[in-house]
Design a protein around this motif. Structure first.
Motif, short mmCIF file in Angstrom:
data_model
loop_
_atom_site.label_atom_id
_atom_site.label_comp_id
_atom_site.label_asym_id
_atom_site.label_seq_id
_atom_site.Cartn_x
_atom_site.Cartn_y
_atom_site.Cartn_z
N ILE A 87 12.55 73.15 57.28
CA ILE A 87 12.28 74.22 58.24
C ILE A 87 10.78 74.31 58.54
O ILE A 87 10.38 74.42 59.71
CB ILE A 87 12.81 75.58 57.71
N VAL A 88 9.95 74.25 57.52
CA VAL A 88 8.50 74.32 57.72
C VAL A 88 8.00 73.10 58.50
O VAL A 88 7.12 73.22 59.36
CB VAL A 88 7.76 74.49 56.37
N SER A 89 8.57 71.93 58.24
CA SER A 89 8.20 70.74 59.00
C SER A 89 8.56 70.90 60.48
O SER A 89 7.76 70.58 61.36
CB SER A 89 8.91 69.51 58.45
N LEU A 90 9.76 71.38 60.74
CA LEU A 90 10.19 71.61 62.12
C LEU A 90 9.31 72.66 62.79
O LEU A 90 8.90 72.49 63.95
CB LEU A 90 11.66 72.04 62.15
N TYR A 91 8.98 73.73 62.07
CA TYR A 91 8.10 74.76 62.61
C TYR A 91 6.74 74.18 62.96
O TYR A 91 6.20 74.42 64.05
CB TYR A 91 7.94 75.91 61.60
N ASN A 92 6.17 73.36 62.05
CA ASN A 92 4.87 72.74 62.33
C ASN A 92 4.95 71.83 63.55
O ASN A 92 4.02 71.80 64.36
CB ASN A 92 4.38 71.94 61.12
N LEU A 93 6.04 71.11 63.70
CA LEU A 93 6.21 70.23 64.85
C LEU A 93 6.26 71.03 66.15
O LEU A 93 5.64 70.65 67.15
CB LEU A 93 7.48 69.40 64.68
N VAL A 94 6.96 72.16 66.15
CA VAL A 94 7.04 73.01 67.34
C VAL A 94 5.68 73.59 67.67
O VAL A 94 5.26 73.62 68.84
CB VAL A 94 8.09 74.13 67.14
N VAL A 95 4.94 74.03 66.66
CA VAL A 95 3.61 74.61 66.91
C VAL A 95 2.63 73.54 67.37
O VAL A 95 1.77 73.81 68.21
CB VAL A 95 3.10 75.37 65.67
N ILE A 96 2.76 72.32 66.87
CA ILE A 96 1.92 71.22 67.36
C ILE A 96 2.17 71.00 68.85
O ILE A 96 1.23 70.87 69.64
CB ILE A 96 2.17 69.94 66.55
N ALA A 97 3.44 70.99 69.23
CA ALA A 97 3.77 70.84 70.65
C ALA A 97 3.23 72.02 71.47
O ALA A 97 2.71 71.83 72.58
CB ALA A 97 5.28 70.72 70.83
N MET A 98 3.32 73.22 70.92
CA MET A 98 2.79 74.40 71.63
C MET A 98 1.27 74.33 71.73
O MET A 98 0.70 74.77 72.74
CB MET A 98 3.21 75.68 70.92
N LEU A 112 -1.13 83.00 70.27
CA LEU A 112 -2.00 82.97 69.09
C LEU A 112 -1.55 84.00 68.04
O LEU A 112 -1.49 83.70 66.86
CB LEU A 112 -3.45 83.23 69.51
N GLY A 113 -1.23 85.21 68.48
CA GLY A 113 -0.77 86.24 67.54
C GLY A 113 0.56 85.89 66.91
O GLY A 113 0.77 86.06 65.70
N LEU A 114 1.47 85.39 67.72
CA LEU A 114 2.79 85.01 67.21
C LEU A 114 2.68 83.83 66.24
O LEU A 114 3.35 83.81 65.21
CB LEU A 114 3.71 84.66 68.38
N THR A 115 1.80 82.90 66.55
CA THR A 115 1.60 81.75 65.66
C THR A 115 1.04 82.19 64.31
O THR A 115 1.47 81.70 63.27
CB THR A 115 0.66 80.72 66.32
N ALA A 116 0.10 83.12 64.33
CA ALA A 116 -0.48 83.61 63.06
C ALA A 116 0.57 84.28 62.20
O ALA A 116 0.64 84.06 60.99
CB ALA A 116 -1.63 84.56 63.35
N ILE A 117 1.43 85.09 62.81
CA ILE A 117 2.49 85.77 62.06
C ILE A 117 3.50 84.77 61.52
O ILE A 117 3.89 84.82 60.34
CB ILE A 117 3.19 86.82 62.95
N LEU A 118 3.90 83.82 62.35
CA LEU A 118 4.88 82.82 61.91
C LEU A 118 4.29 81.86 60.87
O LEU A 118 5.01 81.36 60.01
CB LEU A 118 5.43 82.06 63.11
N ASP A 119 2.98 81.61 60.94
CA ASP A 119 2.32 80.79 59.92
C ASP A 119 2.44 81.44 58.54
O ASP A 119 2.74 80.77 57.55
CB ASP A 119 0.85 80.59 60.24
N VAL A 120 2.21 82.74 58.49
CA VAL A 120 2.31 83.46 57.21
C VAL A 120 3.75 83.41 56.70
O VAL A 120 3.99 83.18 55.50
CB VAL A 120 1.82 84.92 57.37
N MET A 121 4.71 83.59 57.59
CA MET A 121 6.12 83.54 57.18
C MET A 121 6.51 82.14 56.69
O MET A 121 7.21 82.00 55.68
CB MET A 121 7.01 84.00 58.32
N ALA A 122 6.06 81.11 57.40
CA ALA A 122 6.37 79.74 56.99
C ALA A 122 5.74 79.41 55.65
O ALA A 122 6.35 78.75 54.80
CB ALA A 122 5.90 78.76 58.06
#
Length: 194
Positions: A87-98, A112-122
């Protein structure tokens, strides 16, 4: 005099734009490294398997053997580890594309705000998976005399060593994700001050 002020403004804008992409590339490259670390941890653990034939008894001169296989599927903590790192790998891949495509579609810094929140959760999710797998790896390596759990790493050494490599790469991915998270939150706090 007006042209001199315009030139000064242009120069200051160029210096700001030159430093901003450097931080973006550092953040993006750390995220790519985190992706590779968590993805490799997922693959190493998911493909980890060892079969061994053990002698359990001897009748006369004939040994009785049993063939045992150690897989990550035999331990719920390792299954959780594989799922979480996937899941964390897939999340990182999606954020790289974003990060590559997203600046064109960003709405007032929401990405940027959503990425920071999701980074903490991941990061929290990956840390929980690593904690569970580390506990099971320690029990496999040393056993638990109070619970009468025998160690298995003396019998399945290659399996345990590959599990250790998967844990180490996953912890490296978490550390990189922590650095990326701190950079994202710092960038977000600087954006809100302006």
């Amino acid at each position: 005099m007006a042209s001199e002020n315009a030139e000064k403004v242009d120069l200051s804008l160029n210096t700001v734009s030159d430093t901003k992409p450097k931080k973006e590339w550092i953040n993006l490259s750390l995220r790519v490294l985190s992706f590779f670390a968590t993805a490799s941890a997922t693959l190493i653990m998911a493909l980890n398997k060892q079969t061994k034939t053990l002698v359990v008894a001897t009748i006369g001169t004939t040994p009785l053997t049993i063939t045992l296989t150690a897989k990550f599927l035999h331990t719920p903590a390792f299954i959780f580890f594989v799922i979480v790192n996937g899941i964390v790998s897939l999340y990182n891949l999606v954020v790289i594309a974003m990060d590559i495509l997203g600046p064109h579609y960003d709405y007032k810094g929401l990405r940027l705000g959503l990425t920071a929140i999701l980074d903490v959760m991941a990061m929290a999710l990956a840390a929980s998976g690593d904690g569970a797998a580390t506990f099971m790896a320690e029990v496999g390596r040393n056993g638990n005399s109070h619970a009468k759990w025998e160690k298995i790493c003396d019998k399945f050494e290659a399996y345990c060593n590959r599990s250790g490599v998967a844990l180490a790469t996953s912890f490296l991915g978490i550390i990189l994700l922590l650095v990326v998270t701190v950079m994202s939150i710092t960038k977000l706090s600087k954006l809100n001050r302006i």
